[in-house]
Enzyme design. Structure first.
Site, PDB file in Angstrom:
ATOM      1  N   ASP A  36       0.817  -1.207   0.000  1.00 44.94           N
ATOM      2  CA  ASP A  36       0.000   0.000   0.000  1.00 44.94           C
ATOM      3  C   ASP A  36       0.850   1.255   0.000  1.00 44.94           C
ATOM      4  OD1 ASP A  36      -2.355  -1.344   0.008  1.00 44.94           O
ATOM      5  OD2 ASP A  36      -2.714  -1.164   2.161  1.00 44.94           O
ATOM      6  N   LYS A  58      -2.006   1.814  -7.143  1.00 44.00           N
ATOM      7  CA  LYS A  58      -2.133   2.120  -8.574  1.00 44.00           C
ATOM      8  C   LYS A  58      -3.098   1.185  -9.295  1.00 44.00           C
ATOM      9  CE  LYS A  58       1.291   5.215 -10.091  1.00 44.00           C
ATOM     10  NZ  LYS A  58       2.722   4.970  -9.846  1.00 44.00           N
ATOM     11  N   MET A 173      -7.243   9.103   9.992  1.00 44.70           N
ATOM     12  CA  MET A 173      -8.007   9.618   8.853  1.00 44.70           C
ATOM     13  C   MET A 173      -8.830  10.839   9.257  1.00 44.70           C
ATOM     14  SD  MET A 173      -9.322   5.878   7.541  1.00 44.70           S
ATOM     15  CE  MET A 173      -9.639   5.287   9.201  1.00 44.70           C
TER      16      MET A 173
HETATM   17  N1  SAH Z   1      -3.207   0.409   9.518  1.00 49.01           N
HETATM   18  C1  SAH Z   1      -2.704   1.766   9.718  1.00 49.01           C
HETATM   19  C2  SAH Z   1      -3.812   2.794   9.593  1.00 49.01           C
HETATM   20  C3  SAH Z   1      -4.394   2.912   8.194  1.00 49.01           C
HETATM   21  S1  SAH Z   1      -5.657   4.131   8.083  1.00 49.01           S
HETATM   22  C4  SAH Z   1      -2.007   1.841  11.079  1.00 49.01           C
HETATM   23  O1  SAH Z   1      -2.134   0.906  11.884  1.00 49.01           O
HETATM   24  O2  SAH Z   1      -1.314   2.818  11.336  1.00 49.01           O
HETATM   25  C5  SAH Z   1      -4.746   5.497   7.429  1.00 49.01           C
HETATM   26  C6  SAH Z   1      -4.522   6.554   8.507  1.00 49.01           C
HETATM   27  O3  SAH Z   1      -3.455   6.142   9.354  1.00 49.01           O
HETATM   28  C7  SAH Z   1      -4.089   7.899   7.982  1.00 49.01           C
HETATM   29  O4  SAH Z   1      -5.207   8.670   7.585  1.00 49.01           O
HETATM   30  C8  SAH Z   1      -3.412   8.498   9.193  1.00 49.01           C
HETATM   31  O5  SAH Z   1      -4.355   8.993  10.111  1.00 49.01           O
HETATM   32  C9  SAH Z   1      -2.767   7.270   9.820  1.00 49.01           C
HETATM   33  N2  SAH Z   1      -1.351   7.134   9.454  1.00 49.01           N
HETATM   34  C10 SAH Z   1      -0.772   6.127   8.797  1.00 49.01           C
HETATM   35  N3  SAH Z   1       0.567   6.319   8.688  1.00 49.01           N
HETATM   36  C11 SAH Z   1       0.828   7.488   9.316  1.00 49.01           C
HETATM   37  C12 SAH Z   1       2.013   8.249   9.567  1.00 49.01           C
HETATM   38  N4  SAH Z   1       3.211   7.824   9.150  1.00 49.01           N
HETATM   39  N5  SAH Z   1       1.901   9.404  10.255  1.00 49.01           N
HETATM   40  C13 SAH Z   1       0.717   9.839  10.696  1.00 49.01           C
HETATM   41  N6  SAH Z   1      -0.437   9.179  10.484  1.00 49.01           N
HETATM   42  C14 SAH Z   1      -0.393   8.021   9.807  1.00 49.01           C
END
Ligand code: SAH
Length: 256
Positions: A36, A58, A173
């Site tokens: 992803d 993509k 998000m």
């Molecule tokens: N499975 C992921 C979450 C996916 S949902 C996890 O456990 O982290 C996608 C959201 O994750 C984004 O909108 C943001 O809020 C958060 N996110 C993912 N990577 C991030 C990062 N490096 N820094 C800040 N927020 C992040």
């Protein structure tokens, strides 16, 4: 032909070194890796030679269609006898749709494992110098989607429970919805001066953090043009950053 196997792997929050040892082994040993946008691409350097790398960001089509295509690919590749890693940002079972993929695998009789990852809602604050719990400031912590909006009929959150019953809240998000989140928390009883931090691209070289309160953070975020991906962290623990922030000051020196 024997069926292959699928590993649903958490890539960690961004810093490639934050993947687990087991997650790394999956990358090294897989024939196919479906990854992803939020999984750090540097991790793909560890894939074995000739491994097929498929970027799911993509794949053609809208959100739902893409997810279906991912399901098809997982099944298809495993049926060909391949070892497949499905690499997701953070943890695969925290807003990662990993469970939907696991269900598809079960339905198709495909063996799989889940390899947890460090989720961004804890790691991004940690790299910003903010602990999500603290003996003096927070004894509860919630992971919440900040995606839903009332006017779209997508908001299923119990705002009064969140506002009044949870010390630290990490909204995933949530950047696009920041004014609504702050407003809902205030309306449901959280003090308007409650601290808020936004951590954008947490644990990566691009990490940026801004802080404010439920009342002020909207303007501050706008001014700084904070965008996706970011964690919206609400709670008194945010003040600890003033003392224990560490990463942003010398990240240039310590991470490649
Ligand atoms: N499975 C992921 C979450 C996916 S949902 C996890 O456990 O982290 C996608 C959201 O994750 C984004 O909108 C943001 O809020 C958060 N996110 C993912 N990577 C991030 C990062 N490096 N820094 C800040 N927020 C992040």
């Amino acid at each position: 032909m024997t069926i292959g196997k699928v590993f649903l792997v958490g890539a960690g929050p961004g810093d490639p070194k934050l993947i687990t040892v087991y997650g790394m082994e999956c990358i090294q040993e897989s024939d196919v890796i479906l990854y992803d946008r939020l999984a750090n691409e540097k991790l793909l350097n560890y894939a074995k030679e000739g491994a097929e790398l498929i970027f799911c960001g993509k794949l053609p089509g809208k959100h739902g269609v893409i997810q279906e295509r991912i399901h098809e690919l997982l099944v298809e590749k495993a049926m060909e006898g391949k070892v497949v890693t499905r690499l997701k940002g953070g943890d695969p079972f925290v807003f990662g749709r990993g469970a939907e993929e696991a269900e598809v695998l079960v339905n198709n009789g495909i063996p799989f494992e889940v390899v947890p990852g460090i989720t961004s809602g804890i790691a991004a604050p940690a790299y910003a110098g903010i602990p999500v719990t603290h003996r003096d400031h927070a004894t509860s912590f919630a992971i919440v989607t900040g995606h839903g909006r009332e006017e779209k009929g997508q908001d299923f959150l119990n705002w009064s429970a969140l506002a009044q019953g949870i010390d630290t809240i990490a909204f995933y998000m949530g950047v696009g919805n920041l004014p609504y989140i702050c407003q809902q928390l205030i309306v449901h009883g959280r003090h308007p001066d409650t601290r808020v931090a936004l951590v954008e691209w947490g644990t990566t070289k691009k990490q940026r953090t801004v802080t404010g309160t439920l009342q002020t953070i909207e303007a501050i975020a706008k001014q700084a043009e904070i965008a996706h991906p970011a964690i919206v962290l609400v709670g008194d623990v945010v003040q600890l950053r003033e003392k224990i922030q560490w990463f942003e000051e010398y990240k240039e020196n310590i991470r490649s």
